[in-house]
Scaffold this motif. Structure first.
Motif, PDB file in Angstrom:
ATOM      1  N   ILE A  91       0.873  -1.176   0.000  1.00 33.50           N
ATOM      2  CA  ILE A  91       0.000   0.000   0.000  1.00 33.50           C
ATOM      3  C   ILE A  91       0.907   1.222   0.000  1.00 33.50           C
ATOM      4  O   ILE A  91       1.784   1.356   0.857  1.00 33.50           O
ATOM      5  N   SER A  92       0.721   2.104  -0.962  1.00 30.99           N
ATOM      6  CA  SER A  92       1.583   3.274  -1.077  1.00 30.99           C
ATOM      7  C   SER A  92       0.786   4.468  -1.593  1.00 30.99           C
ATOM      8  O   SER A  92      -0.382   4.344  -1.964  1.00 30.99           O
ATOM      9  N   ASP A  93       1.473   5.621  -1.599  1.00 23.81           N
ATOM     10  CA  ASP A  93       0.907   6.867  -2.142  1.00 23.81           C
ATOM     11  C   ASP A  93      -0.465   7.161  -1.527  1.00 23.81           C
ATOM     12  O   ASP A  93      -1.453   7.408  -2.228  1.00 23.81           O
ATOM     13  N   VAL A  94      -0.512   7.139  -0.191  1.00 22.51           N
ATOM     14  CA  VAL A  94      -1.779   7.390   0.519  1.00 22.51           C
ATOM     15  C   VAL A  94      -1.990   8.893   0.644  1.00 22.51           C
ATOM     16  O   VAL A  94      -1.098   9.635   1.063  1.00 22.51           O
ATOM     17  N   LYS A  95      -3.177   9.337   0.279  1.00 23.90           N
ATOM     18  CA  LYS A  95      -3.546  10.746   0.397  1.00 23.90           C
ATOM     19  C   LYS A  95      -4.933  10.842   1.044  1.00 23.90           C
ATOM     20  O   LYS A  95      -5.815  10.047   0.721  1.00 23.90           O
ATOM     21  N   VAL A  99     -10.094   9.056   1.206  1.00 22.58           N
ATOM     22  CA  VAL A  99      -8.806   8.364   1.272  1.00 22.58           C
ATOM     23  C   VAL A  99      -8.521   7.716  -0.083  1.00 22.58           C
ATOM     24  O   VAL A  99      -9.346   6.965  -0.610  1.00 22.58           O
ATOM     25  N   THR A 100      -7.361   8.019  -0.642  1.00 25.13           N
ATOM     26  CA  THR A 100      -6.917   7.372  -1.882  1.00 25.13           C
ATOM     27  C   THR A 100      -5.565   6.720  -1.635  1.00 25.13           C
ATOM     28  O   THR A 100      -4.741   7.229  -0.859  1.00 25.13           O
ATOM     29  N   TYR A 101      -5.332   5.586  -2.295  1.00 25.46           N
ATOM     30  CA  TYR A 101      -4.066   4.885  -2.133  1.00 25.46           C
ATOM     31  C   TYR A 101      -3.862   3.939  -3.306  1.00 25.46           C
ATOM     32  O   TYR A 101      -4.802   3.627  -4.054  1.00 25.46           O
ATOM     33  N   GLN A 114     -10.210  -5.549   1.803  1.00 26.58           N
ATOM     34  CA  GLN A 114      -9.713  -4.271   2.299  1.00 26.58           C
ATOM     35  C   GLN A 114     -10.633  -3.676   3.353  1.00 26.58           C
ATOM     36  O   GLN A 114     -11.832  -3.955   3.384  1.00 26.58           O
ATOM     37  N   ARG A 165      -5.490   1.962  -8.272  1.00 24.77           N
ATOM     38  CA  ARG A 165      -5.727   3.155  -7.468  1.00 24.77           C
ATOM     39  C   ARG A 165      -7.110   3.056  -6.822  1.00 24.77           C
ATOM     40  O   ARG A 165      -8.124   2.964  -7.488  1.00 24.77           O
ATOM     41  N   ILE A 187      -5.367   1.793   6.772  1.00 23.66           N
ATOM     42  CA  ILE A 187      -5.749   0.953   5.632  1.00 23.66           C
ATOM     43  C   ILE A 187      -5.210  -0.449   5.871  1.00 23.66           C
ATOM     44  O   ILE A 187      -4.038  -0.620   6.226  1.00 23.66           O
ATOM     45  N   LYS A 237      -1.330   0.160   6.619  1.00 22.14           N
ATOM     46  CA  LYS A 237      -0.678   1.457   6.385  1.00 22.14           C
ATOM     47  C   LYS A 237      -1.478   2.520   7.100  1.00 22.14           C
ATOM     48  O   LYS A 237      -2.715   2.559   7.020  1.00 22.14           O
TER      49      LYS A 237
END
Length: 414
Positions: A224-228, A245-247, A261, A291, A309, A329
Motif C-alpha cells: 500500500i503506497s501513495d496514501v492521500k 482516502v486514496t491509495y 480491504q 488506485r 488501511i 498502512k
C-alpha cells in the motif's frame, strides 16, 4: 457643551448597536462559504469482465442481441471445468479443447482469438481489447489460427449449436515462475445505430480464463503506497465530516491474489469511524497496481486524525500461494472544525460587544431635568447670607432709571 456631549454619547451608542448585526452578517457569510458542495461521480467505462463460469452473453432483446458462450470442452462437448488451469515447468506443452456454444435460433459467425487478462482501473478482471497485442500467456495459446472466424449453427430441437476447437499451450523455456493468465475470446461484431443515428460497430464478447502456474520460487506480496487524505467538514458544526482516502494497492508478488480491504479513521480523543464495506478484489494479477478511493463518513474533526488501511490476501480458486501476509498502512492528517471555530468567534465577538455597551452605559453622565440649566456643584443656601442684602430690593430694570445728582429733585412725569 453638555448638550453636545449627550449627542456624541448617543451617536456612539448607535454605532455600537450597528456592530451587532454587522458581526452576525459576517459570521453568516463565512458559514455560507464553507457549506459543503455536492460532487458528481462520473461513471468510467470498463473492459468486458470475465467470470469463473463458462461465459455466456445474456439475452436482452432477441431481435438485437445473440446469445452464445465459451468454455472448456472434453470429448467434443462442454465439461464441468469453470476455467482452464495448468501447472507446468518452463518449456511445457499442453493440448486441450474449447467449446463455442450458440443458444440463438440463427447461426452466428464468431471471431475466436486469445489474449491476456488485465485488471481494469478499478481492479475488475477483464480481457484486453482486440487491438491489444498480448505479451503474457495470451501469446502461449495456439488456436488453429491466430484469429479465426467460426460458423456456429443455431439451436435446434436436439440442443444448442456447438463448435469445439482444439488448441495447444506452449510454455516458453524462459517463462518466469509464478502465475500467468490469459483468456480465449468469442466475439460477435455487428453494425448498429447509436442514439444519434450514426453507424457504429457493436462488439459482443465473452471469454473463458486460462491460468498457468510456472514452477519455481513463488512469493505473495501486497503493498500500500501513495496514501492521500482530504477532509470535508459537515455543515452541522457538531456533526462528522467525510475523509476521502486514496491509495495505490499493488500486487508485488508473482502469484495471483485476491484482496479484502478495510479503511478506518481514528481521532485525537479516541473517536473512530469506519468506511462502508469495500468490494473485494477477487483477483489482482502479479505486478498490477490499482488506485483505490474510499470515503469514510462520520469523522469528527479533532484536528489530529489518522487514517488506517488494511489489505488482507484472499485465496484465488485454482491458484495456490504460500504464507500470505496482511499489510497495513497508517497516515496522519488534519481535520479542523472550521464551522465550530467560526461560530465560537462570532459568539466571542457578541460577548465583547455586549461588555463594551454595558461599560459605556455605566460611564454615561446623569441626565439633566428637562428645561433646567446646569446645576452648580455648590448651590447657595435658600436664606439670605447678608442681612443687608435682604433689606435692599433688587433692581430689575436699570434701563428705565438714571442717576440723580445730589440736591436735585427727581422729575416726575405728568
Amino acid at each position: 457643551m453638555p448638550a453636545q456631549s449627550l449627542q456624541t454619547s448617543s451617536a456612539n451608542r448607535g454605532r455600537s448597536f450597528l456592530l451587532v448585526p454587522l458581526a452576525l452578517a459576517l459570521v453568516a457569510a463565512l458559514l455560507s462559504l464553507l457549506s459543503p458542495a455536492s460532487r458528481a461521480n462520473a461513471a468510467t467505462p470498463q473492459p468486458t469482465p470475465v467470470t469463473n463460469t463458462p461465459s455466456v452473453v445474456p439475452p436482452t432483446k432477441p431481435a438485437d442481441r445473440a446469445t452464445f458462450g465459451i468454455g472448456p470442452a472434453t470429448n467434443g462437448k462442454n465439461d464441468s471445468r469453470p476455467f482452464f488451469s495448468y501447472t507446468s515447468g518452463p518449456g511445457g506443452v499442453y493440448t486441450d479443447s474449447v467449446a463455442i456454444t450458440n443458444y440463438s435460433a440463427k447461426p452466428l459467425d464468431l471471431l475466436i482469438y486469445s489474449t491476456d487478462l488485465v485488471n481494469g482501473i478499478d481492479g475488475t478482471l477483464s480481457v484486453a481489447p482486440q487491438a491489444f497485442v498480448p505479451r503474457n500467456a495470451g501469446v502461449w495459446i495456439q488456436l488453429p489460427a491466430r484469429q479465426q472466424t467460426v460458423h456456429v449453427p443455431g439451436t435446434t430441437a436436439s440442443g444448442p449449436g456447438r463448435v469445439v476447437l482444439p488448441f495447444t499451450l506452449h510454455v516458453p523455456a524462459g517463462a518466469s515462475p509464478g502465475d500467468h493468465s490469459a483468456g480465449i475470446v468469442a466475439s460477435l461484431q455487428t453494425l448498429g445505430l447509436n442514439p444519434k443515428g450514426q453507424n457504429v460497430r457493436l462488439d459482443q464478447r465473452v471469454a473463458t480464463r486460462v491460468y498457468v502456474r510456472v514452477k519455481g520460487a513463488v512469493r505473495s506480496l501486497l503493498t500500500i503506497s501513495d496514501v492521500k487524505v482530504s477532509y470535508k467538514a459537515a455543515s452541522n458544526p457538531i456533526g462528522g465530516g467525510v475523509a476521502h482516502v486514496t491509495y495505490l494497492l499493488r500486487n508485488g508478488g508473482n502469484v495471483n491474489v485476491g484482496v479484502r480491504q478495510a479503511v478506518s479513521v481514528t481521532g485525537l480523543f479516541g473517536t473512530k469511524a469506519k468506511a462502508d464495506p469495500i468490494p473485494n478484489q477477487d483477483l489482482l494479477l502479479p505486478g498490477v497496481g490499482v488506485r483505490m478511493a474510499v470515503d469514510v463518513k462520520g469523522v469528527l474533526p479533532t484536528i489530529f486524525e489518522h487514517a488506517h488501511i488494511t489489505a488482507s490476501p484472499m485465496p484465488v480458486k485454482g491458484s495456490l500461494y504460500g504464507n500470505p501476509k496482511t499489510v497495513t498502512k497508517s497516515v496522519s492528517f488534519h481535520a479542523i472544525p472550521w464551522m465550530a471555530i467560526l461560530i465560537l468567534i462570532g459568539l466571542l465577538l457578541l460577548i465583547v460587544l455586549t461588555i463594551v455597551l454595558i461599560r459605556r452605559r455605566r460611564r454615561r453622565p446623569p441626565t439633566r431635568p428637562a428645561g433646567g440649566g446646569p446645576k452648580s456643584r455648590n448651590p447657595r443656601p435658600s436664606g439670605p447670607s447678608d442681612p443687608t442684602d435682604a433689606d435692599q430690593p433688587e433692581d430689575l430694570d436699570h434701563s428705565s432709571t438714571s442717576p440723580v445728582p445730589v440736591g436735585a429733585t427727581p422729575e416726575t412725569s405728568s
